[in-house]
Design a protein around this motif. Structure first.
Motif, short mmCIF file in Angstrom:
data_model
loop_
_atom_site.label_atom_id
_atom_site.label_comp_id
_atom_site.label_asym_id
_atom_site.label_seq_id
_atom_site.Cartn_x
_atom_site.Cartn_y
_atom_site.Cartn_z
N ALA A 58 0.83 -1.21 0.00
CA ALA A 58 0.00 0.00 0.00
C ALA A 58 0.85 1.25 0.00
CB ALA A 58 -0.93 -0.01 1.21
N ALA A 59 1.95 1.26 0.80
CA ALA A 59 2.83 2.43 0.87
C ALA A 59 3.48 2.71 -0.46
CB ALA A 59 3.89 2.22 1.95
N GLY A 60 3.78 1.64 -1.22
CA GLY A 60 4.40 1.83 -2.53
C GLY A 60 3.44 2.34 -3.58
N ILE A 61 2.14 2.12 -3.36
CA ILE A 61 1.13 2.53 -4.35
C ILE A 61 0.65 3.96 -4.10
CG2 ILE A 61 -1.22 2.07 -5.17
CD1 ILE A 61 -0.65 -0.90 -4.69
N ILE A 62 0.54 4.35 -2.83
CA ILE A 62 -0.07 5.63 -2.48
C ILE A 62 0.80 6.78 -2.97
CG2 ILE A 62 -0.70 7.13 -0.54
CD1 ILE A 62 -1.48 4.57 0.95
N ASP A 63 0.16 7.79 -3.54
CA ASP A 63 0.83 9.00 -4.03
C ASP A 63 1.16 9.90 -2.85
OD1 ASP A 63 1.59 11.39 -5.16
OD2 ASP A 63 0.18 11.25 -6.82
N GLY A 64 2.44 9.88 -2.41
CA GLY A 64 2.84 10.65 -1.24
C GLY A 64 2.71 12.15 -1.43
N ASP A 65 2.95 12.65 -2.64
CA ASP A 65 2.85 14.10 -2.87
C ASP A 65 1.40 14.58 -2.70
OD1 ASP A 65 5.23 13.39 -5.27
OD2 ASP A 65 5.61 14.76 -3.64
N ARG A 66 0.45 13.80 -3.24
CA ARG A 66 -0.96 14.18 -3.06
C ARG A 66 -1.37 14.10 -1.60
NH1 ARG A 66 -5.23 12.29 -7.70
NH2 ARG A 66 -4.44 13.60 -9.39
N LEU A 67 -0.89 13.05 -0.91
CA LEU A 67 -1.25 12.86 0.48
C LEU A 67 -0.76 14.03 1.32
CD1 LEU A 67 -2.50 10.84 2.54
CD2 LEU A 67 -0.19 9.98 2.90
N ALA A 68 0.48 14.51 1.04
CA ALA A 68 1.05 15.61 1.82
C ALA A 68 0.28 16.91 1.58
CB ALA A 68 2.52 15.79 1.46
N GLY A 69 -0.37 17.02 0.43
CA GLY A 69 -1.08 18.27 0.11
C GLY A 69 -2.47 18.38 0.71
N LEU A 70 -2.99 17.30 1.32
CA LEU A 70 -4.35 17.34 1.87
C LEU A 70 -4.39 18.14 3.17
CD1 LEU A 70 -5.62 13.70 1.25
CD2 LEU A 70 -6.20 15.76 -0.02
N ARG A 71 -5.47 18.87 3.36
CA ARG A 71 -5.72 19.66 4.56
C ARG A 71 -7.14 19.39 5.05
NH1 ARG A 71 -1.23 19.80 3.80
NH2 ARG A 71 0.28 21.54 3.72
N PRO A 72 -7.40 19.63 6.34
CA PRO A 72 -8.77 19.43 6.83
C PRO A 72 -9.79 20.18 5.97
CG PRO A 72 -7.29 19.80 8.66
CD PRO A 72 -6.48 20.02 7.41
N GLY A 73 -10.86 19.48 5.61
CA GLY A 73 -11.89 20.06 4.75
C GLY A 73 -11.75 19.66 3.30
N ASP A 74 -10.66 18.91 2.95
CA ASP A 74 -10.44 18.51 1.56
C ASP A 74 -11.12 17.18 1.22
OD1 ASP A 74 -8.96 20.73 1.14
OD2 ASP A 74 -7.00 19.76 1.21
N GLU A 75 -12.08 16.71 2.07
CA GLU A 75 -12.66 15.39 1.84
C GLU A 75 -13.42 15.29 0.52
OE1 GLU A 75 -12.87 17.09 4.58
OE2 GLU A 75 -12.12 15.86 6.24
N ASN A 76 -13.84 16.40 -0.04
CA ASN A 76 -14.61 16.35 -1.29
C ASN A 76 -13.78 16.73 -2.50
OD1 ASN A 76 -17.07 15.59 -0.03
ND2 ASN A 76 -17.40 17.70 0.63
N THR A 77 -12.46 16.81 -2.33
CA THR A 77 -11.60 17.18 -3.47
C THR A 77 -11.27 15.95 -4.30
OG1 THR A 77 -9.60 16.88 -2.17
CG2 THR A 77 -10.62 19.08 -2.14
N PRO A 78 -10.94 16.15 -5.60
CA PRO A 78 -10.54 15.01 -6.45
C PRO A 78 -9.32 14.28 -5.89
CG PRO A 78 -11.04 16.93 -7.79
CD PRO A 78 -11.07 17.39 -6.38
N ALA A 79 -8.35 15.03 -5.31
CA ALA A 79 -7.15 14.37 -4.77
C ALA A 79 -7.52 13.40 -3.66
CB ALA A 79 -6.17 15.43 -4.25
N TYR A 80 -8.45 13.81 -2.78
CA TYR A 80 -8.86 12.93 -1.68
C TYR A 80 -9.54 11.69 -2.23
CZ TYR A 80 -10.94 11.39 2.70
OH TYR A 80 -11.31 10.65 3.79
N HIS A 81 -10.46 11.87 -3.21
CA HIS A 81 -11.19 10.72 -3.76
C HIS A 81 -10.25 9.76 -4.50
CE1 HIS A 81 -15.01 12.15 -2.44
NE2 HIS A 81 -14.97 13.25 -3.18
#
Length: 588
Positions: A58-81
C-alpha cells in the motif's frame, strides 16, 4: 483361557496398562500442546508477514505528494477521492484486509488523513475525517513513521479486533509524509486457532491412533503455515526490490549483514555477495566495533542525517532510520536510508546564492552611498548656478533664454527627485524601523494634513480603520503616495477621495478610491514598475518610483496591492494586511 483374557483379568497388568495408556495419553497431549503452541506462533508470524506485505504494498502505491497536500476540509476534493479509491482497490485485492487508512503527525498528535471508509454509507464503521485525532496511539504506530512494523498482537478498539500494520509513505523526494495502516480481520487467524482447539479437545478422548492422526493433521497445517511463510518471504523480497529507499537487515547481536535490497546495493556500489555475511562496522557504517550507536551506545536513529560508506570508501550523506524487530526469533536491525547528496549540493548552492546576494546588497548599499554623495553634489552645484544666473541675469535673457533656463532648473529638480526616489527604494527592506501598533485613522489624518489639499477635493474615511503592527514611516509613505496621486491627477471640478477597509478572509482589505481620470486596464501592471508614468513628466511632474516603493513595502509585510479602474470614472487602489499581524487592540 486365552492369554489376552488372562492379561485383561489380571488387575496388576490392568493397572500397568492404564498407567502406560495414561502416560502415552499425557505425553501425546503434552506433545500436542507443544505442537499447537508452535503452530499458533507460526500462524501469528504468518499474519505478521501478511500485514507487513500488505502495508508495504500500500505504501508503494499511495501517491505521497498528493497525500502531503491534503488539509482538513479537503474530503470532497478530487485528490482525496483518488487516494481513497487507491486504498479501496488495495483492500479489494486482499479479502483479509478489514480497514485501510493513512495518518500523519500534527503538532505531536497522530491524526487521520485519508480513510477508505469515510463517506461510505455501507461501511461497518464510520470513517474518519482529515485531521481527526486517534487516541489509542501505540509504540508500533509511532515506529511506523520510519519503517514498516506490526503490532505485537491483536488490538481492540471501537472498530473491532484487528491485527494492525503500519508503513511510512514517501513523496517523490524520499521524504516521509505520513503512514498507511492496514488492519487484518481477526477472524481468519481466530478460525484456524479454533480448529486447533477443537482437535485438541477431541484428542483428549481419542485413542492413540486418533492422537497420531491429529498430530499428522497438525503437522500438515504446520507445513501449510510454513509454505505460506515462505511465499510471504518471497513476496517481501519482491516488495523490497521495488522500494526506492535503501534497506539493510542486520543481526543485532553479531552486526552481520543478512540481507539488503537493490537500492541499497546501488548506493553501496557493490554486488550482493560482497555485502551479505560481512560485519557492518568500518565497512558501510563508519562506527568502530563496540561503538554501534544503536546496540552499544543506546541511541535512537530516526530520520537523522548520517554517513553511508560505499564499497570504495566514498562517504555518502543519507537520511537514516534504524529500528529493532524480531524476525524468526532473532533480534534484527532494520536500517532504511535515502541518499541526500543532491539535497546537500542544493543547500551548498543556496548558501552560495545567499553569499552572492549579501555581496550584491553590500554593492547596492555602496552604490546608494555614491549616489547620495557623489551625484547629488554636482546637481546641487548646477541647480545653484542656474538659480544664480536666473536671479542676476534674468533681465538680460529673452523669452527663449528664460524658458531654457527654467527647463534646466526643472530638470535638475527632477533629477534630484529621481535620486531621492532611488535611495528611498533601496532603503525599503534594508533599513527597518521597529514595528509598533499604528492607528490607521491617525495616519490618514496626518497624511491629509501634510498634503495641503485644495478645497475643491474632499477626502472621506468611510469605515473605522484597524490598528496594525507596522513601521509607522512606511505605512505613512504608502498612504501619502496613494492619496497624493489621487490629488495630483484629479481632473474633476468636485474631486472625491474615499478611504476604508473590510475584512476578507485572513486579510484586512484597505482601499483608496477617487473619481479622477481612471486608468486603462492595459497599464494596471505598468504603473507599479519603476520609472514608469502614464503622462509625460513635463505635463505632470512625477519620478515614476512612488508606486514601486508602495508595492515593495506592502509585499514585504505579507500583503499585496492592485488597482481596479474605469477610464473617466476613477480608480480604486486595494492593499491587504494579514489579519494574523493585527494587534490585540482590534479595530479603532
Amino acid at each position: 483361557m486365552k492369554i489376552s483374557e488372562i492379561l485383561w483379568k489380571n488387575s496388576t497388568i490392568k493397572k500397568i496398562g492404564l498407567v502406560i495408556f495414561l502416560i502415552i495419553l499425557a505425553v501425546s497431549v503434552f506433545l500436542f500442546i507443544a505442537v499447537f503452541q508452535e503452530t499458533q506462533s507460526i500462524l501469528m508470524e504468518s499474519t505478521q508477514h501478511e500485514g507487513i506485505l500488505s502495508v508495504v504494498t500500500a505504501a508503494g502505491i499511495i501517491d505521497g505528494d498528493r497525500l502531503a497536500g491534503l488539509r482538513p476540509g479537503d474530503e470532497n476534493t478530487p485528490a482525496y477521492h483518488d487516494l481513497q479509491d487507491q486504498l479501496n482497490r488495495i483492500r479489494s485485492s486482499n479479502t483479509d484486509i478489514r480497514y485501510i487508512y493513512t495518518m500523519n503527525r500534527v503538532n505531536g498528535t497522530v491524526a487521520f488523513t485519508v480513510d477508505a471508509d469515510y463517506g461510505n454509507p455501507k461501511a461497518v464503521v464510520r470513517g474518519a475525517r482529515i485531521g481527526e485525532p486517534y487516541s489509542k496511539v501505540s509504540p508500533a504506530m509511532l515506529n511506523g513513521f520510519s519503517i514498516p512494523v506490526t503490532e505485537p498482537d491483536f488490538t481492540t478498539d471501537e472498530w473491532g479486533t484487528v491485527f494492525s500494520s503500519y508503513a511510512p509513505v514517501y513523496n517523490h523526494r524520499g521524504e516521509i509524509v505520513g503512514i498507511v495502516g492496514v488492519d487484518l480481520d481477526s477472524g481468519t487467524l481466530a478460525s484456524r486457532i479454533f480448529v486447533l482447539k477443537v482437535l485438541f479437545i477431541l484428542a483428549l478422548f481419542a485413542t492413540f491412533l486418533l492422537i497420531v492422526s491429529v498430530a499428522a493433521f497438525t503437522a500438515s497445517m504446520q507445513e501449510q503455515a510454513f509454505r505460506a511463510l515462505r511465499e510471504n518471504e518471497e513476496y517481501l523480497k519482491t516488495i523490497m526490490q521495488s522500494i526506492q529507499a535503501g534497506v539493510l537487515i542486520i543481526d543485532a547481536e553479531t552486526h552481520i549483514i543478512t540481507d539488503l535490497n537493490p537500492k541499497a546495493l546501488e548506493l553501496i556500489n557493490a554486488k550482493k555477495e560482497d555485502i551479505v555475511g560481512r560485519i557492518c562496522h568500518t565497512f558501510i557504517c563508519p562506527a568502530e566495533k563496540g561503538r554501534c550507536p544503536i546496540t552499544d551506545l543506546g541511541q535512537q536513529v530516526d530520520n537523522a542525517e548520517r554517513i553511508l560508506v560505499d564499497i570504495n570508501g566514498n562517504k555518502i550523506p543519507v537520511i537514516k532510520s534504524v529500528n529493532r524487530i524480531s524476525l524468526g526469533g532473532k533480534m534484527m536491525l532494520i536500517e532504511s536510508f535515502v541518499d541526500i547528496s543532491e539535497r546537500k549540493k542544493m543547500e551548498e548552492q543556496n548558501a552560495q546564492l545567499i553569499r552572492e546576494l549579501e555581496a550584491a546588497n553590500a554593492e547596492l548599499k555602496d552604490f546608494a552611498y555614491i549616489v547620495s554623495h557623489d551625484l547629488k553634489a554636482p546637481l546641487r552645484a548646477i541647480g545653484s548656478l542656474s538659480q544664480w544666473l536666473y536671479t542676476d541675469y534674468k533681465d538680460k535673457f529673452d523669452d527663449d533664454g528664460k524658458a531654457q533656463l527654467d527647463l534646466i532648473i526643472n530638470r535638475v529638480n527632477r533629477m534630484q527627485s529621481l535620486i531621492e526616489g532611488i535611495l528611498e527604494y533601496s532603503r525599503v527592506g534594508r533599513v527597518q524601523e521597529e514595528k509598533e501598533p499604528v492607528h490607521l485613522d491617525n495616519v490618514i489624518r496626518e497624511v491629509i494634513d501634510s498634503l495641503s489639499i485644495t478645497p475643491d477635493i474632499t477626502v472621506a474615511i468611510d469605515t473605522p480603520l484597524p490598528v496594525i503592527p507596522y513601521e509607522k514611516t512606511r505605512i505613512h509613505q504608502v498612504f501619502s503616495n496613494l492619496i497624493g496621486n489621487a490629488v495630483k491627477y484629479m481632473d474633476k471640478p468636485a474631486g472625491e477621495i474615499h478611504i476604508g477597509c473590510m475584512q476578507e478572509g485572513a486579510f484586512w482589505k484597505l482601499y483608496v478610491r477617487d473619481n479622477g481620470p481612471g486608468i486603462d486596464s492595459r497599464y494596471y501592471d505598468k504603473i507599479f514598475q519603476i520609472f514608469q508614468t502614464l503622462q509625460p513628466r513635463d505635463q505632470v511632474e512625477s519620478t515614476g518610483i512612488g508606486l514601486t516603493i508602495v508595492k515593495k513595502i506592502v509585499e514585504m509585510n505579507g500583503g499585496r496591492i492592485w488597482v481596479e479602474s474605469e477610464v473617466g470614472k476613477g480608480s480604486v487602489f486595494y492593499l491587504t494586511v494579514p489579519i494574523s499581524q493585527i494587534m490585540d487592540g482590534g479595530s479603532s
